[in-house]
Write an enzyme that holds these catalytic residues in place. Structure first.
Site, PDB file in Angstrom:
ATOM      1  N   GLY A  10      31.004   1.880  78.049  1.00 43.22           N
ATOM      2  CA  GLY A  10      30.511   0.564  77.643  1.00 43.22           C
ATOM      3  C   GLY A  10      29.346   0.156  78.526  1.00 43.22           C
ATOM      4  CB  SER A  44      25.848  -2.393  83.258  1.00 42.67           C
ATOM      5  OG  SER A  44      26.046  -2.989  84.518  1.00 42.67           O
ATOM      6  N   GLY A  45      28.704  -4.232  82.959  1.00 45.12           N
ATOM      7  CA  GLY A  45      29.222  -5.599  82.857  1.00 45.12           C
ATOM      8  C   GLY A  45      30.158  -5.822  81.677  1.00 45.12           C
ATOM      9  CE  LYS A  83      31.156   1.103  82.319  1.00 46.04           C
ATOM     10  NZ  LYS A  83      30.352  -0.120  82.112  1.00 46.04           N
ATOM     11  CB  THR A  84      34.805  -1.834  87.320  1.00 48.65           C
ATOM     12  OG1 THR A  84      33.688  -0.941  87.262  1.00 48.65           O
ATOM     13  CG2 THR A  84      35.393  -1.808  88.717  1.00 48.65           C
ATOM     14  CB  SER A  98      29.701   7.839  79.603  1.00 49.83           C
ATOM     15  OG  SER A  98      30.763   6.944  79.473  1.00 49.83           O
TER      16      SER A  98
HETATM   17  P1  ADP Z   1      31.553  -2.766  84.246  1.00 51.78           P
HETATM   18  O1  ADP Z   1      32.478  -1.966  85.122  1.00 51.78           O
HETATM   19  O2  ADP Z   1      31.691  -2.405  82.792  1.00 51.78           O
HETATM   20  O3  ADP Z   1      30.140  -2.774  84.714  1.00 51.78           O
HETATM   21  P2  ADP Z   1      32.912  -5.057  85.414  1.00 51.78           P
HETATM   22  O4  ADP Z   1      34.360  -4.752  85.182  1.00 51.78           O
HETATM   23  O5  ADP Z   1      32.332  -4.768  86.769  1.00 51.78           O
HETATM   24  O6  ADP Z   1      32.059  -4.280  84.275  1.00 51.78           O
HETATM   25  O7  ADP Z   1      32.608  -6.568  85.056  1.00 51.78           O
HETATM   26  C1  ADP Z   1      33.120  -7.209  83.913  1.00 51.78           C
HETATM   27  C2  ADP Z   1      33.154  -8.717  84.108  1.00 51.78           C
HETATM   28  O8  ADP Z   1      33.635  -9.326  82.898  1.00 51.78           O
HETATM   29  C3  ADP Z   1      34.096  -9.147  85.220  1.00 51.78           C
HETATM   30  O9  ADP Z   1      33.497 -10.223  85.922  1.00 51.78           O
HETATM   31  C4  ADP Z   1      35.353  -9.632  84.448  1.00 51.78           C
HETATM   32  O10 ADP Z   1      36.074 -10.633  85.160  1.00 51.78           O
HETATM   33  C5  ADP Z   1      34.743 -10.190  83.166  1.00 51.78           C
HETATM   34  N1  ADP Z   1      35.650 -10.159  81.992  1.00 51.78           N
HETATM   35  C6  ADP Z   1      35.912 -11.184  81.153  1.00 51.78           C
HETATM   36  N2  ADP Z   1      36.796 -10.839  80.188  1.00 51.78           N
HETATM   37  C7  ADP Z   1      37.121  -9.563  80.415  1.00 51.78           C
HETATM   38  C8  ADP Z   1      38.001  -8.652  79.759  1.00 51.78           C
HETATM   39  N3  ADP Z   1      38.717  -8.968  78.663  1.00 51.78           N
HETATM   40  N4  ADP Z   1      38.077  -7.402  80.264  1.00 51.78           N
HETATM   41  C9  ADP Z   1      37.345  -7.046  81.355  1.00 51.78           C
HETATM   42  N5  ADP Z   1      36.494  -7.862  82.008  1.00 51.78           N
HETATM   43  C10 ADP Z   1      36.380  -9.131  81.558  1.00 51.78           C
END
Ligand code: ADP
Length: 188
Positions: A14, A16-17, A20-21, A88
């Site tokens: 997915g 960035s943001g 996933k993490t 990815s």
């Molecule tokens: P990525 O790893 O994809 O870059 P992060 O997990 O670092 O994304 O960030 C996602 C952000 O979205 C976090 O601040 C998280 O609290 C917020 N968020 C809101 N709703 C959700 C959800 N249903 N699942 C995951 N993250 C969420």
């Protein structure tokens, strides 16, 4: 008799943001509570070790994903729940990893670009918009969503708990983890 659970590569993809993490960490925590071995290969962390020195060209991104896929496969074929959480962005490499992995589940962590950009967890979208970062996925580099992922988390309309539970339920249904009645924070 103790049940034997097979390993699996749980592949998050997915923007960035997108989440996933966050979801992968919550899933890993719960899977561990159910006495299964778990490893997370997070994109940002992998880039400081396994893929140190690789950039963000198409070729380097492909190499990064192939390395993550290789390690995840080694782990999952030895009984580990191997979780990957890298953007990815390219479908053909994800499908290549899928083809070489016996047990592979793709989790599409979906949120519209404007939502991810508004979250801007790491401040990267602002840098991409200002031109400080070039070739940023979703801005000036493509993101190709999976066509038939096993799981989709719509993080713009689900809570973190709902998205996490969705993944756990699928792992339970497919027999990779014991059901929640044996534990814990996400049990009903
Ligand atoms: P990525 O790893 O994809 O870059 P992060 O997990 O670092 O994304 O960030 C996602 C952000 O979205 C976090 O601040 C998280 O609290 C917020 N968020 C809101 N709703 C959700 C959800 N249903 N699942 C995951 N993250 C969420």
């Amino acid at each position: 008799m103790t049940a034997i659970y097979k390993g699996v590569t749980l592949w998050f993809t997915g923007l960035s943001g997108s989440g996933k993490t966050t979801i992968s960490a919550a899933v890993a925590k719960e899977v561990r509570l159910r006495d299964r071995n778990v490893e997370i290969l997070d994109g940002d962390i992998v880039r400081t070790h396994l893929s140190k020195g690789l950039g963000f060209s198409k070729e380097d991104r492909d190499t990064n994903i192939r390395r993550i896929g290789f390690v995840a496969n080694l782990l999952s074929r030895n009984g580990v729940v191997a979780i990957t959480a890298a953007i990815s962005p390219y479908r053909h490499i994800r499908d290549e990893v899928r083809a070489m992995t016996a047990d592979f589940l793709e989790v599409y962590v979906s949120a519209p670009l404007d939502v991810c950009e508004k979250r801007d967890v790491k401040g990267l979208y602002a840098k991409a918009r200002s031109g400080e970062i070039k070739g940023f996925t979703g801005i000036d580099d493509p993101y190709e969503p999976p066509l038939t992922p096993e799981i989709i988390c719509h993080t713009d309309r689900e809570t973190i708990e709902e998205s996490t539970q969705k993944v756990l339920t699928e792992l339970e249904l497919r027999g990779y983890i014991p059901s929640s009645k044996y534990s814990s924070s996400y049990s009903q």
